[in-house]
Design an enzyme around this catalytic site. Sequence first.
Site, mmCIF file in Angstrom:
data_model
loop_
_atom_site.group_PDB
_atom_site.id
_atom_site.type_symbol
_atom_site.label_atom_id
_atom_site.label_comp_id
_atom_site.label_asym_id
_atom_site.label_seq_id
_atom_site.Cartn_x
_atom_site.Cartn_y
_atom_site.Cartn_z
ATOM 1 N N LYS A 74 -0.405 -1.605 -54.750
ATOM 2 C CA LYS A 74 -1.282 -1.222 -53.677
ATOM 3 C C LYS A 74 -1.908 0.037 -53.931
ATOM 4 O O LYS A 74 -1.478 1.030 -54.022
ATOM 5 C CB LYS A 74 -0.507 -1.457 -52.222
ATOM 6 C CG LYS A 74 -1.058 -1.597 -51.054
ATOM 7 C CD LYS A 74 -0.323 -1.432 -50.020
ATOM 8 C CE LYS A 74 -1.064 -1.647 -48.682
ATOM 9 N NZ LYS A 74 -0.256 -1.836 -47.434
ATOM 10 N N SER A 149 -1.291 -5.482 -44.068
ATOM 11 C CA SER A 149 -2.381 -4.665 -44.763
ATOM 12 C C SER A 149 -2.244 -5.003 -46.255
ATOM 13 O O SER A 149 -3.108 -4.658 -46.951
ATOM 14 C CB SER A 149 -2.397 -3.475 -44.627
ATOM 15 O OG SER A 149 -1.184 -2.662 -45.038
ATOM 16 N N SER A 173 3.692 -5.173 -42.847
ATOM 17 C CA SER A 173 2.259 -5.232 -43.680
ATOM 18 C C SER A 173 2.960 -5.755 -45.332
ATOM 19 O O SER A 173 2.115 -5.974 -45.973
ATOM 20 C CB SER A 173 1.790 -3.716 -44.017
ATOM 21 O OG SER A 173 0.943 -3.334 -43.123
#
Length: 481
Positions: A74, A149, A173
């Site tokens: 990420k 997210s 997330s």
Amino acid sequence: MSYIKKLRARLDSGEISAVELTKEYLAKIKEQDKRINSVITLCEAEALKEAEDADAIISAGKQGLLTGIPILHKDLFCTKGIRTTAASKMLDNFVAPYDSTVTKNCKDQGMVTLGKLNMDEFAMGSTNEYSYYGAVSNPWDLERVPGGSSGGSAAAVAAGFAPISTGSDTGGSVRQPASFCGLTAMKPSYGSTSRFGMVAFASSFDQAGVLGHYAEDVAIMLDAIAGECEFDSTCVGVKQNHFTQDLEKDISGKVIGVDESLIKDLPAQIQEAVSKTLDNFKKLGAEIKSVKVPDLKEALSTYYIITPAEAAANLARYDGIRYGYRNPEARDLDELYRKSRTDGFGAEVKRRIMIGNYVLASSQYDSYYNKAQQLRKVMTDQINQIFTQVDAIFMPASPSEAFKKGDKLDPVSAYLSDIYTIPANISGLPAIAFPIGFANNLPVGGQLMAKAFNDNILTQMVVQYQKHYGIEEFILQQARI
């Protein structure tokens, strides 16, 4: 059941080299990611160099379980010499001068970094539509969101761009995207993984997590990235093999708490999936016990007061001077601050900064922030009390399957999709999401939550569940190994 172990066997037997494996994944990303938009930065040169180093280690017979295994990160984990953007215009040109502890631990294990993944800007969002680099598509249906997210982290693994990915979990997330994309993902206990080098959203909630197809892979990866860190005072670490120590043990006698009031209003197909999952746990010897979980709407309100407050403080550092985007037209210092932050942050980030500054204002502090912190303590105590009766609590990971892009641009509607995942972050507890069924031909996930630092119970329970009931139906053809 482990993709990592399958790849390890291929690498060790000489069936494929780390360089060849890396080239396969890089080619797939370049060919197929145009329609998904999961990768922000492809690290081709760096990945091939790391793969060459891994091959040398394998040739010398000194490899570990993760040597030569590809991974995607990420894009809020700092990677030395590689752009780290947090999916924001504010950090579009930021190249980290150091590695986060998470990425360093992966490198130290010989893993190959394929690239950096799309996400909601500064990890603020539940749909991955709030990215400076564009929305991410769900590989199961390109018209739908992958969740957020960590939407890029979920979409990339679901599409077969890597066997495993890292994400962060502040309010669900990694778990909500896993539910939307048919994956397994875990948020470990707060403090078990380091936040050093992880771009901050809400520091008392943020925790690094992992997404993969199999719970065993998730456990292996969490063992790799967890542990004490001298640069993060909140990181207490966990003992070696904490996440994998009990994977082979059966779960007979484990007690799972269920609050029926959290399930009765779900869509029928999700209720059916939940019912079947609980029946399957019973067949494995677990006991299902009725419990009462604290009001989830209160948890949601608490979360959306405290996290914007922490975000407002954390994002104050982006001023257009020290690093990050700088507006070129500003005529004085005040204008530089204002224009740089106005242009550099997206709409959702600015919304949360404004909420945070409002609840921290002296006139509102006691009415909002203080009360939310008090409620957080009460809810944490209530949840911990439940664990005197049960080993784990089961809930859905999301109230729905993946929805279409644009369906939940209203902020409150989007925030409600976190309703089942937020309690684990409020209380700092470990939680794992895993696929349990389908609704409208799209995957849906269940979630188990345990007492702090009982992470190994969760990985044990889901590994045993997947061992007996399989997850092949949740793996898209292009992601099969």
